[in-house]
Design a protein around this motif. Structure first.
Motif, mmCIF file in Angstrom:
data_model
loop_
_atom_site.group_PDB
_atom_site.id
_atom_site.type_symbol
_atom_site.label_atom_id
_atom_site.label_comp_id
_atom_site.label_asym_id
_atom_site.label_seq_id
_atom_site.Cartn_x
_atom_site.Cartn_y
_atom_site.Cartn_z
ATOM 1 N N GLY A 1 0.787 -1.223 0.000
ATOM 2 C CA GLY A 1 0.000 0.000 0.000
ATOM 3 C C GLY A 1 0.818 1.270 0.000
ATOM 4 O O GLY A 1 0.259 2.366 -0.176
ATOM 5 N N ASP A 2 2.137 1.175 0.212
ATOM 6 C CA ASP A 2 2.977 2.368 0.231
ATOM 7 C C ASP A 2 3.144 2.925 -1.183
ATOM 8 O O ASP A 2 3.167 2.182 -2.169
ATOM 9 N N PHE A 3 3.265 4.242 -1.236
ATOM 10 C CA PHE A 3 3.567 4.908 -2.504
ATOM 11 C C PHE A 3 5.072 5.135 -2.581
ATOM 12 O O PHE A 3 5.682 5.656 -1.640
ATOM 13 N N VAL A 4 5.681 4.722 -3.669
ATOM 14 C CA VAL A 4 7.124 4.865 -3.859
ATOM 15 C C VAL A 4 7.378 5.665 -5.130
ATOM 16 O O VAL A 4 6.604 5.617 -6.082
ATOM 17 N N LYS A 5 8.480 6.401 -5.094
ATOM 18 C CA LYS A 5 8.914 7.150 -6.268
ATOM 19 C C LYS A 5 9.970 6.350 -7.019
ATOM 20 O O LYS A 5 10.539 5.396 -6.486
ATOM 21 N N LYS A 6 10.205 6.766 -8.227
ATOM 22 C CA LYS A 6 11.207 6.087 -9.045
ATOM 23 C C LYS A 6 12.575 6.193 -8.377
ATOM 24 O O LYS A 6 13.032 7.280 -8.029
ATOM 25 N N GLY A 7 13.229 5.054 -8.174
ATOM 26 C CA GLY A 7 14.539 5.021 -7.547
ATOM 27 C C GLY A 7 14.505 4.758 -6.064
ATOM 28 O O GLY A 7 15.574 4.584 -5.444
ATOM 29 N N ASP A 8 13.311 4.712 -5.436
ATOM 30 C CA ASP A 8 13.237 4.396 -4.007
ATOM 31 C C ASP A 8 13.610 2.932 -3.761
ATOM 32 O O ASP A 8 13.313 2.052 -4.576
ATOM 33 N N THR A 9 14.240 2.688 -2.612
ATOM 34 C CA THR A 9 14.683 1.337 -2.275
ATOM 35 C C THR A 9 13.505 0.504 -1.792
ATOM 36 O O THR A 9 12.748 0.927 -0.917
ATOM 37 N N ILE A 10 13.357 -0.675 -2.360
ATOM 38 C CA ILE A 10 12.302 -1.601 -1.973
ATOM 39 C C ILE A 10 12.840 -2.645 -0.996
ATOM 40 O O ILE A 10 12.206 -2.949 0.022
ATOM 41 N N LEU A 11 14.001 -3.171 -1.290
ATOM 42 C CA LEU A 11 14.513 -4.315 -0.550
ATOM 43 C C LEU A 11 16.030 -4.327 -0.633
ATOM 44 O O LEU A 11 16.616 -3.847 -1.609
ATOM 45 N N PHE A 12 16.652 -4.859 0.426
ATOM 46 C CA PHE A 12 18.110 -5.043 0.426
ATOM 47 C C PHE A 12 18.397 -6.535 0.567
ATOM 48 O O PHE A 12 17.846 -7.213 1.434
ATOM 49 N N ILE A 13 19.265 -7.050 -0.326
ATOM 50 C CA ILE A 13 19.646 -8.459 -0.276
ATOM 51 C C ILE A 13 21.156 -8.557 -0.136
ATOM 52 O O ILE A 13 21.899 -7.628 -0.481
ATOM 53 N N GLN B 1 7.299 -11.921 -1.774
ATOM 54 C CA GLN B 1 8.248 -12.605 -0.909
ATOM 55 C C GLN B 1 8.108 -12.026 0.496
ATOM 56 O O GLN B 1 7.799 -10.842 0.659
ATOM 57 N N SER B 2 8.344 -12.837 1.488
ATOM 58 C CA SER B 2 8.160 -12.371 2.862
ATOM 59 C C SER B 2 9.290 -12.878 3.733
ATOM 60 O O SER B 2 10.011 -13.809 3.372
ATOM 61 N N GLY B 3 9.426 -12.237 4.906
ATOM 62 C CA GLY B 3 10.393 -12.687 5.884
ATOM 63 C C GLY B 3 11.787 -12.160 5.638
ATOM 64 O O GLY B 3 12.075 -11.486 4.654
ATOM 65 N N ILE B 4 12.676 -12.478 6.568
ATOM 66 C CA ILE B 4 14.079 -12.105 6.510
ATOM 67 C C ILE B 4 14.903 -13.388 6.464
ATOM 68 O O ILE B 4 14.630 -14.344 7.193
ATOM 69 N N GLY B 5 15.907 -13.406 5.624
ATOM 70 C CA GLY B 5 16.777 -14.570 5.519
ATOM 71 C C GLY B 5 16.404 -15.530 4.416
ATOM 72 O O GLY B 5 17.139 -16.491 4.169
ATOM 73 N N GLU B 6 15.291 -15.295 3.713
ATOM 74 C CA GLU B 6 14.921 -16.158 2.597
ATOM 75 C C GLU B 6 15.814 -15.874 1.392
ATOM 76 O O GLU B 6 16.191 -14.730 1.143
ATOM 77 N N THR B 7 16.145 -16.907 0.654
ATOM 78 C CA THR B 7 16.974 -16.754 -0.542
ATOM 79 C C THR B 7 16.081 -16.703 -1.779
ATOM 80 O O THR B 7 15.059 -17.394 -1.854
ATOM 81 N N ILE B 8 16.483 -15.876 -2.710
ATOM 82 C CA ILE B 8 15.746 -15.722 -3.962
ATOM 83 C C ILE B 8 16.718 -15.903 -5.119
ATOM 84 O O ILE B 8 17.920 -15.659 -4.991
ATOM 85 N N LYS B 9 16.200 -16.335 -6.262
ATOM 86 C CA LYS B 9 17.011 -16.548 -7.458
ATOM 87 C C LYS B 9 16.888 -15.357 -8.398
ATOM 88 O O LYS B 9 16.095 -14.447 -8.174
ATOM 89 N N GLU B 10 17.688 -15.404 -9.464
ATOM 90 C CA GLU B 10 17.605 -14.348 -10.477
ATOM 91 C C GLU B 10 16.237 -14.369 -11.142
ATOM 92 O O GLU B 10 15.722 -15.427 -11.506
ATOM 93 N N GLY B 11 15.655 -13.187 -11.312
ATOM 94 C CA GLY B 11 14.367 -13.075 -11.977
ATOM 95 C C GLY B 11 13.182 -13.438 -11.115
ATOM 96 O O GLY B 11 12.064 -13.549 -11.631
#
Length: 448
Positions: free
Chosen positions: A89-101, A304-314
């Protein structure tokens, strides 16, 4: 009845009853007949009323441009989720950070990977410069060898000329000595003859004999000089061949060293380019740990949810709906109606949840419909067995409601020709398509 008996009794007539006689005199039957006659006349007249042929379709609200439609934010590299910076529900602008991996591949876990790659690249560049200097030095060395070879050959040619002139000189001296020998021999014979005749003393004869022996010795010496000059001439020619072979070997060796240095230079250049590519890739990869919004919009859903989960490319991480978009409607029509639809054609549209009264044959009497215009027609059939048509708002009519949401249902009617109702009924009963034949326009040539 088979009529096989002789009983010929007749049934009594109903007209003898009073109730039956009064049935035809009741007034409401006359009114009913008039109503039926009037409705029939109105129905016949209605058959000649105009009816607008149309092609109907069902679809949903979408956006006009592909980049304005809901899309998913994906991770370019694989990693482990460390921190979320937004929520649904948050509004984000172009270039705002969504997630850090964080990094999970062992090839990229070195914290100084970019700096080490840069140092390797700089070292290879210096090696490349060294090879370039070596190639230039060998080129100058080859040029010096060629210059020295030219001078040596010129010197040897001069020596050949000197040897040739010396042969001429020695040959002339030999001829002169032979002439002296002939003269000395003549003088000795003459002196010996005069001595026998008593005209010359013996001492004079001995002098002539001594001179003859000296000339004979001198001619041997002169012949040796002549032969020596010939040998020197031959040696001068051999020297030219030796110089040519010697300096050719030197030039070949220098060229071999030069080509080896050039090969090493090209190999080092390729390694430098590879390291530059790796350095650029590592630098760009460091910036991919922070997943950012590609455009301004609202975060609809975190996939995706939680902290510590691994994700693949794409891997899709979240869906975003752009804040600014041009609304449109995608509708689907039957294959039999596709030839009736053309780009730029006027279309009536109404939306689910919006109060609407629709008369498909009389669009002017409809309420709650909005004007649209066909902007794109898909030429390949969809999975539902129909063809997709994209409709944009008609700028010449009322604007579409701002409350419309992407994905809500919509229905469309493409307006065609005006025909009588009886023709439309006849066409529908026979299963014929609407009348889409265009009248031929006559063109007149301008007179000169």
């Amino acid at each position: 009845m088979l009529n096989i008996s002789d009983n010929k009794t007749k049934l009594p007539s109903l007209n003898q009853y009073e109730t039956v006689k009064n049935l035809g005199n009741r007034p409401h039957y006359k009114i009913l007949n008039r109503i039926i006659a009037g409705v029939s006349i109105i129905g016949v007249i209605a058959l000649f009323l105009p009816w607008t042929q149309n092609v109907s379709g069902t679809g949903a609200v979408t956006t006009l441009k592909p980049n304005q439609r809901p899309q998913s934010i994906q991770s370019v590299i694989s990693g482990r989720i460390e921190k979320w910076y937004v929520q649904e529900g948050d509004f984000v602008k172009k270039g705002d950070t969504i997630l850090f991996i964080s990094e999970i591949k062992e090839d990229y876990m070195d914290p100084n990977l970019v700096e080490n790659t840069k140092n390797q690249m700089n070292a290879k560049k210096q090696s490349l410069q060294s090879y370039g200097s070596k190639v230039n030095t060998l080129g100058a060395q080859i040029q010096a060898i060629e210059t020295e070879k030219t001078l040596k050959l010129e010197q040897a040619r001069n020596k050949i000329k000197q040897s040739f002139l010396k042969i001429k000189s020695d040959s002339m001296d030999l001829v002169a000595v032979k002439t002296q020998l002939k003269i000395a021999n003549t003088q000795y014979n003459r002196s010996l003859q005069l001595n026998k005749e008593g005209l010359k003393p013996l001492t004079d004869t001995e002098d002539k004999r001594l001179k003859l022996q000296e000339v004979e010795a001198k001619i041997i010496t002169q012949e040796n000089k002549y032969l020596t000059s010939k040998n020197e001439f031959i040696n001068a020619k051999v020297e030219i061949n030796r110089i040519t072979a010697e300096y050719s070997e030197k030039v070949s060796k220098a060229n071999s060293d030069k080509f080896t240095a050039m090969s090493s230079q090209y190999d080092t250049d390729a390694q430098v380019n590879k390291l530059e590519n790796q350095y650029a890739n590592y630098s760009i990869r460091n910036g991919m740990y922070y997943i950012k919004a590609a455009q301004s919009g609202y975060i609809n859903r975190a996939l995706q949810s939680g902290i510590g989960e691994t994700i693949k490319e794409g891997t899709p991480i979240a869906t975003i709906m752009p804040s600014n978009y041009d609304i449109a409607v995608e509708t689907f029509v039957n294959p039999i109606d596709l030839p009736l639809i053309s780009k730029g054609e006027k279309v009536r549209v109404w939306f689910d949840g919006w109060p609407t009264i629709v008369f498909s044959g009389w669009p002017d009497m409809s309420y709650g419909t909005f004007g649209g215009k066909v902007v794109a027609i898909e030429n390949f059939i969809s999975e539902n067995g129909k063809y997709r048509v994209l409709i944009a708002p008609d700028s010449s009519e009322a604007k579409w409601p701002k409350q419309l949401s992407i994905g809500s249902g919509a229905q469309t009617i493409a307006l065609l020709h005006n025909v009588p109702i009886w023709f439309e009924i006849w066409r529908t009963l026979n299963g014929f398509p609407p009348n889409y034949y265009k009248t031929a326009t006559k063109t007149t040539k301008e007179k000169k």
